[in-house]
Scaffold this motif. Sequence first.
Motif, mmCIF file in Angstrom:
data_model
loop_
_atom_site.group_PDB
_atom_site.id
_atom_site.type_symbol
_atom_site.label_atom_id
_atom_site.label_comp_id
_atom_site.label_asym_id
_atom_site.label_seq_id
_atom_site.Cartn_x
_atom_site.Cartn_y
_atom_site.Cartn_z
ATOM 1 N N LYS A 1 0.820 -1.207 0.000
ATOM 2 C CA LYS A 1 0.000 0.000 0.000
ATOM 3 C C LYS A 1 0.861 1.268 0.000
ATOM 4 C CE LYS A 1 -2.164 -1.280 3.730
ATOM 5 N NZ LYS A 1 -1.486 -2.604 3.876
ATOM 6 N N THR A 2 1.872 1.294 0.876
ATOM 7 C CA THR A 2 2.728 2.480 0.929
ATOM 8 C C THR A 2 3.570 2.599 -0.341
ATOM 9 O OG1 THR A 2 2.800 2.454 3.345
ATOM 10 C CG2 THR A 2 4.563 3.627 2.218
ATOM 11 N N THR A 3 3.986 1.480 -0.898
ATOM 12 C CA THR A 3 4.734 1.511 -2.152
ATOM 13 C C THR A 3 3.882 2.117 -3.266
ATOM 14 O OG1 THR A 3 5.854 -0.506 -1.443
ATOM 15 C CG2 THR A 3 6.077 0.108 -3.753
ATOM 16 N N PHE A 4 2.625 1.724 -3.331
ATOM 17 C CA PHE A 4 1.712 2.305 -4.317
ATOM 18 C C PHE A 4 1.568 3.811 -4.088
ATOM 19 C CE2 PHE A 4 -2.431 3.650 -5.821
ATOM 20 C CZ PHE A 4 -2.523 3.062 -7.074
ATOM 21 N N THR A 5 1.462 4.212 -2.810
ATOM 22 C CA THR A 5 1.310 5.634 -2.493
ATOM 23 C C THR A 5 2.564 6.412 -2.872
ATOM 24 O OG1 THR A 5 -0.153 5.011 -0.662
ATOM 25 C CG2 THR A 5 0.658 7.265 -0.682
ATOM 26 N N GLN A 6 3.732 5.786 -2.733
ATOM 27 C CA GLN A 6 4.955 6.447 -3.201
ATOM 28 C C GLN A 6 4.865 6.758 -4.688
ATOM 29 O OE1 GLN A 6 7.885 3.572 -2.007
ATOM 30 N NE2 GLN A 6 7.995 4.314 0.111
ATOM 31 N N GLY A 7 4.298 5.836 -5.458
ATOM 32 C CA GLY A 7 4.100 6.084 -6.881
ATOM 33 C C GLY A 7 3.144 7.232 -7.128
ATOM 34 N N LEU A 8 2.068 7.308 -6.338
ATOM 35 C CA LEU A 8 1.163 8.451 -6.452
ATOM 36 C C LEU A 8 1.920 9.755 -6.208
ATOM 37 C CD1 LEU A 8 -2.066 7.284 -4.538
ATOM 38 C CD2 LEU A 8 -1.740 7.432 -7.011
ATOM 39 N N GLY A 9 2.778 9.736 -5.169
ATOM 40 C CA GLY A 9 3.558 10.939 -4.874
ATOM 41 C C GLY A 9 4.465 11.329 -6.021
ATOM 42 N N LEU A 10 5.101 10.334 -6.646
ATOM 43 C CA LEU A 10 5.943 10.622 -7.809
ATOM 44 C C LEU A 10 5.128 11.243 -8.934
ATOM 45 C CD1 LEU A 10 8.111 7.365 -7.916
ATOM 46 C CD2 LEU A 10 8.925 9.680 -7.372
ATOM 47 N N GLY A 11 3.957 10.670 -9.189
ATOM 48 C CA GLY A 11 3.127 11.179 -10.261
ATOM 49 C C GLY A 11 2.588 12.563 -9.996
ATOM 50 N N LEU A 12 2.354 12.875 -8.717
ATOM 51 C CA LEU A 12 1.840 14.199 -8.352
ATOM 52 C C LEU A 12 2.961 15.214 -8.171
ATOM 53 C CD1 LEU A 12 -0.858 13.117 -5.730
ATOM 54 C CD2 LEU A 12 -1.292 14.000 -8.036
ATOM 55 N N GLY A 13 4.218 14.733 -8.145
ATOM 56 C CA GLY A 13 5.349 15.633 -7.987
ATOM 57 C C GLY A 13 5.468 16.227 -6.606
ATOM 58 N N ALA B 1 6.811 16.883 -2.705
ATOM 59 C CA ALA B 1 8.124 17.039 -2.095
ATOM 60 C C ALA B 1 8.298 16.047 -0.951
ATOM 61 C CB ALA B 1 8.283 18.470 -1.571
ATOM 62 N N GLY B 2 9.524 15.574 -0.778
ATOM 63 C CA GLY B 2 9.848 14.707 0.348
ATOM 64 C C GLY B 2 9.477 13.264 0.108
ATOM 65 N N ALA B 3 10.080 12.393 0.902
ATOM 66 C CA ALA B 3 9.840 10.965 0.773
ATOM 67 C C ALA B 3 8.468 10.614 1.337
ATOM 68 C CB ALA B 3 10.930 10.185 1.514
ATOM 69 N N VAL B 4 7.760 9.758 0.634
ATOM 70 C CA VAL B 4 6.467 9.263 1.108
ATOM 71 C C VAL B 4 6.723 7.973 1.875
ATOM 72 C CG1 VAL B 4 4.197 8.394 0.440
ATOM 73 C CG2 VAL B 4 5.207 10.332 -0.794
ATOM 74 N N ARG C 1 0.184 12.341 7.135
ATOM 75 C CA ARG C 1 1.259 13.213 6.669
ATOM 76 C C ARG C 1 0.756 14.010 5.467
ATOM 77 N NH1 ARG C 1 6.279 11.511 8.702
ATOM 78 N NH2 ARG C 1 6.357 9.308 9.370
ATOM 79 N N GLU C 2 1.245 15.221 5.342
ATOM 80 C CA GLU C 2 0.908 16.072 4.196
ATOM 81 C C GLU C 2 2.171 16.310 3.378
ATOM 82 O OE1 GLU C 2 -1.022 19.645 5.386
ATOM 83 O OE2 GLU C 2 -2.580 18.608 6.557
ATOM 84 N N HIS C 3 2.055 16.159 2.052
ATOM 85 C CA HIS C 3 3.177 16.357 1.140
ATOM 86 C C HIS C 3 2.762 17.383 0.086
ATOM 87 C CE1 HIS C 3 5.193 12.676 2.664
ATOM 88 N NE2 HIS C 3 3.964 12.212 2.754
ATOM 89 N N ARG C 4 3.492 18.486 0.035
ATOM 90 C CA ARG C 4 3.182 19.528 -0.941
ATOM 91 C C ARG C 4 3.801 19.200 -2.294
ATOM 92 N NH1 ARG C 4 0.686 23.773 1.119
ATOM 93 N NH2 ARG C 4 0.748 24.111 3.379
ATOM 94 N N SER C 5 3.150 19.646 -3.349
ATOM 95 C CA SER C 5 3.649 19.410 -4.701
ATOM 96 C C SER C 5 4.735 20.425 -5.051
ATOM 97 C CB SER C 5 2.501 19.502 -5.709
ATOM 98 O OG SER C 5 2.995 19.432 -7.022
ATOM 99 N N ASP C 6 5.780 19.964 -5.722
ATOM 100 C CA ASP C 6 6.843 20.852 -6.188
ATOM 101 C C ASP C 6 6.482 21.552 -7.489
ATOM 102 O OD1 ASP C 6 8.646 20.511 -4.137
ATOM 103 O OD2 ASP C 6 9.629 18.783 -5.077
ATOM 104 N N ARG C 7 5.371 21.137 -8.117
ATOM 105 C CA ARG C 7 5.058 21.721 -9.416
ATOM 106 C C ARG C 7 3.664 22.340 -9.475
ATOM 107 N NH1 ARG C 7 5.584 15.765 -11.860
ATOM 108 N NH2 ARG C 7 3.442 14.999 -11.640
ATOM 109 N N GLY C 8 3.173 22.772 -8.307
ATOM 110 C CA GLY C 8 1.915 23.499 -8.280
ATOM 111 C C GLY C 8 0.670 22.643 -8.331
ATOM 112 N N GLY C 9 0.838 21.344 -8.187
ATOM 113 C CA GLY C 9 -0.313 20.452 -8.185
ATOM 114 C C GLY C 9 -0.910 20.311 -6.801
ATOM 115 N N PRO C 10 -1.873 19.395 -6.641
ATOM 116 C CA PRO C 10 -2.495 19.223 -5.333
ATOM 117 C C PRO C 10 -1.560 18.583 -4.329
ATOM 118 C CG PRO C 10 -3.266 17.547 -6.867
ATOM 119 C CD PRO C 10 -2.456 18.511 -7.668
#
Length: 306
Positions: A186-198, A200-203, A212-221
């Motif tokens: 599940k967390t591995t899949f979420t890491q992929g979501l984080g990569l696709g959303l761009g 910041a920081g390790a998921v 946890r909240e992770h902000r996008s580096d490219r202005g996305g959600p």
Amino acid sequence: MTDDLNVRRIGPESAATVLEIVREAFGSRPPLDPPADALTETEASIATRLALGGGLLARLDGEPVGALILDAVGDAVYLRRFGVLAAARGRGVAGALIQAASEAAVGKPWLRVVAREELPATVAFWTRRGFVQTDRRSPYVELVRPVPSFYEVATPEDMRALGARVATSLRPGDLVVLTGDLGAGKTTFTQGLGLGLGVAGAVTSPTFVIAREHRSDRGGPELVHVDAYRLGGAAELDDLDLDTSLADAVTVVEWGEGLAEDLADSRLQIRITRMTSGADGDDPGGDDHDPRLVEILKLGPRWATT
């Protein structure tokens, strides 16, 4: 004692059994004007329908308790003559029939049902199971739900790649509910979501901080990553006050099935299962001897036409 529930594909040889279930299930409903078409069925007409598209029969402790007829029309499979005996309701029969119908409909993108508008409880039954109204021609209401997509995933890299592909279809306000055993990925899949959303920081797993909240580096959600494993129920999930960020973020809830559905009227429901027994840990095995099966189901009006 656990009920022994199973669902299997059937053909015209089961027409008499299906007819008996249809007559009991539809006959127990309030009278309608005009009467339900199902009540005009005969063994011969049921046999003809089953010969054309087949059907499903549910047995509980060996006894037939539910049935439906599969009717492929265009890009959809209609669930016709869906019935569960009154004595078996509330024991998972309806859900098992719908799950089996989704598996039988692989190759078609949609499941469709037709209900009567005079029976709001029946319409609500289908709505609770992710069907969305697409047409109303009095006295009939048509509802639709996408058929799940299935992916076989062999490695952690493949799981992250699948998550990244799914991320391309997400937008602010989307809810993703992740289900799977410990170590399923599940967390591995979420890491992929984080990569696709761009983002910041390790998921990483939010097990001990819950969210946890992770902000996008490219202005996305933002990506809001929640672990509901240690939560005692939906009330504790509400206490996290996630609704303040839902509209602006993509929210992923691990272990969220049965808890997170009320956070939004639509969701991606993702189940990850091991296809073989594998090693402990949250990543899929590093070779093709421990593959995962990922089921992605799009539920609610957000996904009704995509």
